[in-house]
Design a protein around this motif. Structure first.
Motif, PDB file in Angstrom:
ATOM      1  N   SER A  86      -0.918   5.657  -3.798  1.00 43.55           N
ATOM      2  CA  SER A  86      -1.362   6.621  -2.855  1.00 43.55           C
ATOM      3  C   SER A  86      -2.984   6.032  -3.071  1.00 43.55           C
ATOM      4  N   THR A  87      -3.586   6.542  -1.948  1.00 46.25           N
ATOM      5  CA  THR A  87      -4.979   6.105  -1.707  1.00 46.25           C
ATOM      6  C   THR A  87      -5.849   6.755  -2.936  1.00 46.25           C
ATOM      7  N   SER A  88      -5.458   8.275  -3.523  1.00 46.19           N
ATOM      8  CA  SER A  88      -6.225   8.675  -4.351  1.00 46.19           C
ATOM      9  C   SER A  88      -5.837   7.930  -5.800  1.00 46.19           C
ATOM     10  N   GLN A 126      -9.840  14.576  -1.732  1.00 49.55           N
ATOM     11  CA  GLN A 126      -9.831  13.334  -0.418  1.00 49.55           C
ATOM     12  C   GLN A 126      -9.257  14.186   1.093  1.00 49.55           C
ATOM     13  N   LEU A 173       1.014  -1.238   0.063  1.00 49.02           N
ATOM     14  CA  LEU A 173      -0.074  -0.073   0.136  1.00 49.02           C
ATOM     15  C   LEU A 173       1.013   1.107  -0.112  1.00 49.02           C
ATOM     16  N   LEU A 184      -5.464   4.790  -6.148  1.00 48.18           N
ATOM     17  CA  LEU A 184      -6.064   3.460  -6.198  1.00 48.18           C
ATOM     18  C   LEU A 184      -7.499   3.790  -6.391  1.00 48.18           C
ATOM     19  N   VAL A 185      -8.093   4.861  -5.888  1.00 49.06           N
ATOM     20  CA  VAL A 185      -9.595   5.168  -6.083  1.00 49.06           C
ATOM     21  C   VAL A 185      -9.601   5.604  -7.507  1.00 49.06           C
TER      22      VAL A 185
END
Length: 581
Positions: free
Chosen positions: A111-113, A199, A107, A115-116
């Motif tokens: 980055s989270t963004s 986010q 992970l 993956l989104v």
């Protein structure tokens, strides 16, 4: 193209729908290509001879072909939609499952963004490649070859125009594809940046308002928004050249055909009906070539998204299950043997160095140290959130890498430093610890975590809706609910990563007292306040990723300078100032 082949392999469950859609497009093309031939007879025979019955007969056949083409087109849309949206669902599910298998180190790479974006925008691009690309991808070659063939049958000499126009169209297509491909990659990266800013801003909206930083955040959002706008404008400025460039070539070819065709009619080498049909085929051929160019542009954008999706699907989880895993953790004994850990291979200084530590089963251990001393990193190796780079971590006398991951993490309960609650009721959140827990078990855990104090004041009790992220409870209440959730696991090792920092000292003392009553459970407490660990069986002082000292409160207070300094700063005058270490 390998990326597209890899991603489109997820279409296999819908291959029947794809085959039906392709077959229907082929049939539709046959009906449409029959219309110009029927028109030739209508003009040359029916109109020339004023034969009304013949014109009605030919016109009726043309209408029938048009209706059949419409029906096959509608059926195609039905099957293509099933294939495209089913394909999108399969891709999103595959990505989501893959992310769930990732270790923390995996992970860290995404980055989270990002993956989104990869699970939403990139998948939508791939869906659009089916809905918007399958029809022209099949229709264009069929229409192209059939149109050229029928034109050649009508007039071989006039069909030479195609051989002049085709290389020009090919050059234009190659130029556009090579220019636009890299721009689509930039555009998707810009979408990542925009999603990340949105986010972060929404997550921290209370802090933004508290510090009156709305104007600063507006400027930051405007920067990433402008980045996406500029990239999109640049991309579609080049993509927009596609249609006018092809239309110039197409209409130039039409003018040439009408010029040479008109001369042939005057010389008796061609009829008006044949020229009319020839022009119809020319328009169909040119339109098919334009559709092919649009498909190439669509595939160029899809290629960027397919590569990003493939990166997620081909990411190898850093943690692997052993071939014959140990399914039971016998007790809560924890041991570190010569452990060194780096977050990334090849980095200079390791986060942890030469850690040797043994924690007996059932013991209570406190860990303190300055910011950045790797306290959290140390305990994250116990439930195998990360693997040690060197050395061995043992739980219950077994190397953690020999355990089944689910069994190990069920036996090691950890209350993370950042408390997180999910949308739903308090009952739903608590049952993350034990899905089968009844109300009695839930209330027992809440009493141990001192969460019953505020739950009893809530009208709905355990059925109180928390909202997204638990926005309607305070930080201390959130911490106590997270502790209760972990206690419901009945773990053999219980880790608190600064998990009582938001509660008052009296409540913290009651929580510690309740934890003391848990038989056989090894308790590891990372704390900022020395009062949180002074009654522990063992206190570990961390410094710069190493163990500086180990001992009881009394021993360390007598002989260790760092501990004495911490104690003096926090307990001066007998008052716990709760200063961060």
């Amino acid at each position: 193209m390998d990326d597209l082949k890899y991603v489109f392999a997820h279409l296999r469950p819908y291959r029947r729908q794809v085959a039906a859609a392709v077959g229907l497009v082929f049939v539709e093309c046959i009906f449409e290509m029959s219309i110009p031939m029927l028109m030739t007879g209508l003009v040359d025979v029916g109109v020339a001879n004023r034969d009304v019955p013949y014109m009605l007969s030919q016109g009726g056949k043309m209408v029938l072909c048009a209706l059949l083409a419409l029906i096959t087109g509608l059926l195609y849309a039905r099957y293509a939609a099933r294939a495209a949206y089913g394909f999108g669902a399969e891709l999103r599910l595959a990505e989501y499952r893959k992310v769930q298998s990732f270790a923390f180190s995996n992970l860290d790479r995404f980055s989270t963004s990002s993956l989104v974006t990869r699970m939403t925008t990139d998948v939508t691009v791939m869906q659009n490649a089916i809905t918007g690309g399958l029809r022209p991808l099949v229709r264009s070659p069929v229409m192209l070859f059939m149109g050229v063939g029928m034109s050649f049958l009508l007039n071989p000499g006039l069909s030479l125009v195609f051989f002049v126009a085709a290389p020009v169209l090919g050059i234009i297509m190659a130029f556009l594809v090579t220019r636009i491909g890299p721009l689509y990659v930039r555009q998707q990266t810009a979408v990542d940046h925009l999603n990340g800013r949105i986010q972060e801003s929404l997550t921290a909206i209370r802090a933004i308002k508290a510090f009156v930083r709305g104007e600063h955040e507006d400027e930051a959002f405007d920067a990433v928004n402008k980045e996406l706008t500029d990239t999109s404008v640049d991309t579609f400025r080049h993509a927009a050249l596609n249609q006018p460039a092809f239309q110039v070539v197409m209409y130039t070819a039409v003018v040439c055909i009408m010029w040479f065709g008109g001369r042939m009619i005057l010389m008796g080498g061609m009829t008006v009906g044949e020229l009319t049909a020839f022009l119809s085929y020319v328009l169909q051929v040119m339109n098919s070539v334009m559709m092919i160019s649009n498909v190439f542009l669509l595939l160029t954008r899809s290629l960027a998204s397919a590569h990003r999706i493939r990166e997620v699907l081909e990411e190898r989880p850093a943690l692997t299950e052993p071939e014959a895993p140990v399914m039971t953790v016998p007790d809560g004994r924890v041991e570190f043997r010569d452990v060194t850990f780096r977050y990334s291979a090849g980095t200079g200084k390791p986060a942890l160095s030469d850690i040797d530590l043994t924690i007996p089963a059932g013991a209570t251990v406190g860990i303190i140290g300055g910011t950045g001393s790797a306290k959290t990193t140390l305990v994250q190796l116990i439930p195998r959130l990360y693997d040690a780079t060197e050395g061995t971590v043992l739980v219950g006398g077994q190397d953690v890498r020999r355990y089944d991951l689910a069994a190990l993490r069920d036996a090691v309960g950890i209350v993370l430093q950042k408390n997180l609650l999910f949308s739903g009721t308090i009952r739903d959140n608590l049952r993350w610890g034990n899905p089968d827990a009844d109300d009695e078990a839930l209330w027992t855990a809440c009493r141990q975590a001192c969460a019953d104090e505020f739950l009893e004041r809530m009208p709905a009790g355990l059925d109180t809706d928390l909202g997204q992220g638990g926005v309607n409870v305070s930080g201390g209440q959130k911490q106590r609910l997270c502790i209760a959730r972990t206690l419901l696991k009945h773990p053999k090792v219980l880790i608190f990563d600064d998990s009582t920092s938001a509660v008052d000292t009296a409540t913290e003392a009651r929580i510690r007292q309740a934890l003391t009553a848990l038989p056989g459970v090894t308790k590891i407490i990372i704390a900022q306040r020395i009062t949180s660990v002074m009654e522990a069986d063992m206190i570990v002082i961390m410094k710069d990723g190493t163990i500086h000292a180990v001992g009881t409160h009394k021993d360390l207070l007598a002989r260790d300078g760092i501990y004495q300094e911490i104690y003096a700063s926090q307990m001066k005058g007998g008052v716990d100032h709760g200063q961060a270490l």
